[in-house]
Design an enzyme around this catalytic site. Structure first.
Site, PDB file in Angstrom:
ATOM      1  CG  ASN A  14     -27.416  11.006  52.198  1.00 34.68           C
ATOM      2  OD1 ASN A  14     -26.532  10.090  52.755  1.00 34.68           O
ATOM      3  ND2 ASN A  14     -28.420  11.924  51.942  1.00 34.68           N
ATOM      4  CG  HIS A  17     -25.905   7.760  58.475  1.00 33.33           C
ATOM      5  ND1 HIS A  17     -26.677   8.519  59.358  1.00 33.33           N
ATOM      6  CD2 HIS A  17     -27.726   8.054  57.510  1.00 33.33           C
ATOM      7  CE1 HIS A  17     -27.475   8.723  59.416  1.00 33.33           C
ATOM      8  NE2 HIS A  17     -27.857   8.746  57.926  1.00 33.33           N
ATOM      9  CG  HIS A  50     -28.411  16.714  55.235  1.00 38.23           C
ATOM     10  ND1 HIS A  50     -28.826  16.212  56.184  1.00 38.23           N
ATOM     11  CD2 HIS A  50     -27.718  17.441  54.998  1.00 38.23           C
ATOM     12  CE1 HIS A  50     -29.583  17.264  56.170  1.00 38.23           C
ATOM     13  NE2 HIS A  50     -29.490  18.039  56.152  1.00 38.23           N
ATOM     14  NE  ARG A  52     -28.995  16.294  59.412  1.00 39.94           N
ATOM     15  CZ  ARG A  52     -30.158  15.821  59.776  1.00 39.94           C
ATOM     16  NH1 ARG A  52     -30.337  17.258  60.266  1.00 39.94           N
ATOM     17  NH2 ARG A  52     -30.972  15.178  59.406  1.00 39.94           N
ATOM     18  NE  ARG A  56     -28.032  15.187  63.698  1.00 39.38           N
ATOM     19  CZ  ARG A  56     -28.917  15.442  63.477  1.00 39.38           C
ATOM     20  NH1 ARG A  56     -29.537  14.596  63.152  1.00 39.38           N
ATOM     21  NH2 ARG A  56     -29.439  16.441  64.350  1.00 39.38           N
ATOM     22  CD  GLU A  77     -30.121  15.003  51.002  1.00 37.78           C
ATOM     23  OE1 GLU A  77     -29.820  14.862  51.945  1.00 37.78           O
ATOM     24  OE2 GLU A  77     -30.740  14.434  50.729  1.00 37.78           O
ATOM     25  CB  THR A 108     -34.920  14.666  56.274  1.00 41.61           C
ATOM     26  OG1 THR A 108     -33.797  15.418  56.779  1.00 41.61           O
ATOM     27  CG2 THR A 108     -36.276  15.635  56.241  1.00 41.61           C
ATOM     28  CD  GLU A 158     -34.289  13.721  47.422  1.00 41.70           C
ATOM     29  OE1 GLU A 158     -33.511  14.233  46.869  1.00 41.70           O
ATOM     30  OE2 GLU A 158     -34.358  12.475  48.515  1.00 41.70           O
ATOM     31  CG  HIS A 198     -36.524   9.837  54.082  1.00 40.53           C
ATOM     32  ND1 HIS A 198     -35.274  10.576  54.777  1.00 40.53           N
ATOM     33  CD2 HIS A 198     -36.804   9.545  55.910  1.00 40.53           C
ATOM     34  CE1 HIS A 198     -34.992  10.586  56.213  1.00 40.53           C
ATOM     35  NE2 HIS A 198     -35.816  10.215  56.831  1.00 40.53           N
TER      36      HIS A 198
HETATM   37  C1  LIG Z   1     -32.862  14.963  53.181  1.00 37.58           C
HETATM   38  C2  LIG Z   1     -33.210  13.217  53.685  1.00 37.58           C
HETATM   39  O1  LIG Z   1     -34.324  12.484  53.223  1.00 37.58           O
HETATM   40  C3  LIG Z   1     -32.345  12.826  54.189  1.00 37.58           C
HETATM   41  O2  LIG Z   1     -30.958  12.789  52.873  1.00 37.58           O
HETATM   42  C4  LIG Z   1     -31.082  13.367  54.754  1.00 37.58           C
HETATM   43  O3  LIG Z   1     -29.775  13.040  54.836  1.00 37.58           O
HETATM   44  C5  LIG Z   1     -31.677  13.009  56.177  1.00 37.58           C
HETATM   45  O4  LIG Z   1     -30.619  13.192  57.275  1.00 37.58           O
HETATM   46  P1  LIG Z   1     -29.630  11.861  57.842  1.00 37.58           P
HETATM   47  O5  LIG Z   1     -28.619  11.244  56.903  1.00 37.58           O
HETATM   48  O6  LIG Z   1     -28.818  12.674  59.300  1.00 37.58           O
HETATM   49  O7  LIG Z   1     -30.966  10.436  58.119  1.00 37.58           O
HETATM   50  N1  LIG Z   2     -32.828  12.506  50.661  1.00 34.54           N
HETATM   51  C1  LIG Z   2     -32.842  11.122  50.816  1.00 34.54           C
HETATM   52  C2  LIG Z   2     -31.220  10.613  50.743  1.00 34.54           C
HETATM   53  O1  LIG Z   2     -30.474  11.551  50.666  1.00 34.54           O
HETATM   54  C3  LIG Z   2     -31.315   9.280  51.996  1.00 34.54           C
HETATM   55  O2  LIG Z   2     -32.153   9.139  52.665  1.00 34.54           O
HETATM   56  P1  LIG Z   2     -31.827   7.271  53.657  1.00 34.54           P
HETATM   57  O3  LIG Z   2     -31.720   6.757  52.614  1.00 34.54           O
HETATM   58  O4  LIG Z   2     -30.528   7.941  53.942  1.00 34.54           O
HETATM   59  O5  LIG Z   2     -33.045   7.517  54.544  1.00 34.54           O
END
Ligand SMILES: CC(=O)[C@@H](O)[C@H](O)COP(=O)(O)O
Ligand SMILES: NCC(=O)COP(=O)(O)O
Length: 248
Positions: A14, A17, A50, A52, A56, A77, A108, A158, A198
């Site tokens: 993911n 960030h 994600h 959003r 952000r 996401e 989340t 998931e 997560h």
């Molecule tokens: C759904 C999940 O748990 C994450 O993939 C989500 O993207 C968390 O949001 P942030 O990346 O904004 O922290």
């Molecule tokens: N769905 C979880 C994800 O994509 C990544 O979550 P995180 O490792 O950033 O907490």
């Protein structure tokens, strides 16, 4: 469905960030597209992001660019809103994970309340599936949510591992791991493909990766944090190694 669960979980990286850092100054760097290719070079199996509602971090243009350029699966996401459904229907990512979202949340906070809104979720699953998108539901590891996900026609779930990751004691962590293991078993019994994610990092991923039947892990924040010191390619390679060792 779950007939082809791999021997070890695949890794979805993911890159939210990476975009957080860019948005801090509204610059054009670091580029999430370059980050995605670095993650793939480190061994990522696919890319997750994600979009959003409050934008952000990931922006619409990031999703468009990645959809056009990624040589791998793109897991988008998103919240269950008409806006996001429209974006996913238009861009047609390979995968889409429906997640809960609250503007004021730091990240989340829990799983999608599928059991309380089955007609809506079933409709969205059907619409996105008809567009060729593989839909998963981000849920807490609870039997009622698993059963609801199955009734809604979602092929994948998931499991939210946040309570496991944030556990304040070894006993609490062990209890959450048991809850997740039972949810994996129940999801597979229902014929679902079961993923997890997560809050996972190098210190806590092994016990989750070792659970039989988990198809994919989505990991982001901890990888980007580690990348500050070793680079994203190396951080992903480290995580892949940790997953491989745990699931031998
Ligand atoms: C759904 C999940 O748990 C994450 O993939 C989500 O993207 C968390 O949001 P942030 O990346 O904004 O922290
Ligand atoms: N769905 C979880 C994800 O994509 C990544 O979550 P995180 O490792 O950033 O907490």
């Amino acid at each position: 469905m779950n007939e082809q669960t791999p021997s070890r979980p695949l890794l979805g990286v993911n890159i939210d960030h990476v975009a957080t850092l860019r948005q801090a100054r509204r610059t054009v760097y670091p580029d999430p597209v370059l980050a995605a290719f670095e993650a793939l070079a480190g061994g990522a199996d696919f890319i997750t992001l994600h979009l959003r509602e409050d934008r952000r971090h990931i922006q619409d243009a990031d999703v468009t660019a990645l959809r056009a350029r990624l040589p791998c699966r793109l897991n988008l996401e998103m919240a269950v809103t008409d806006e996001m459904i429209g974006i996913a229907s238009r861009l047609k990512p390979s995968d889409c994970c429906l997640v809960p979202e609250r503007r004021e949340e730091l990240t989340t906070e829990g799983g999608l309340e599928v059991a309380g809104q089955e007609p809506r979720i079933a409709d969205v699953v059907a619409r996105l599936s008809a567009a060729g998108v593989q839909v998963s539901l981000f849920i807490d590891p609870e039997p009622r949510q698993l059963a609801a996900a199955r009734r809604c026609g979602a092929p994948l779930v998931e499991l939210h591992t946040g309570r496991y990751a944030d556990a304040a004691s070894g006993a609490e962590r062990a209890a959450e791991l048991t809850r997740i293991r039972q949810a994996v078993d129940e999801g597979r019994r229902l014929g679902l493909t079961v993923n997890a994610g997560h809050g996972l990092n190098l210190d806590n991923v092994a016990a989750i990766a070792a659970l039989p039947g988990i198809a994919e892990l989505n990991i982001g924040h901890a990888l980007v944090a580690r990348a500050v010191f070793v680079g994203l390619r190396a951080a992903v390679a480290e995580m892949k190694q940790a997953i491989a060792q745990a699931s031998r």
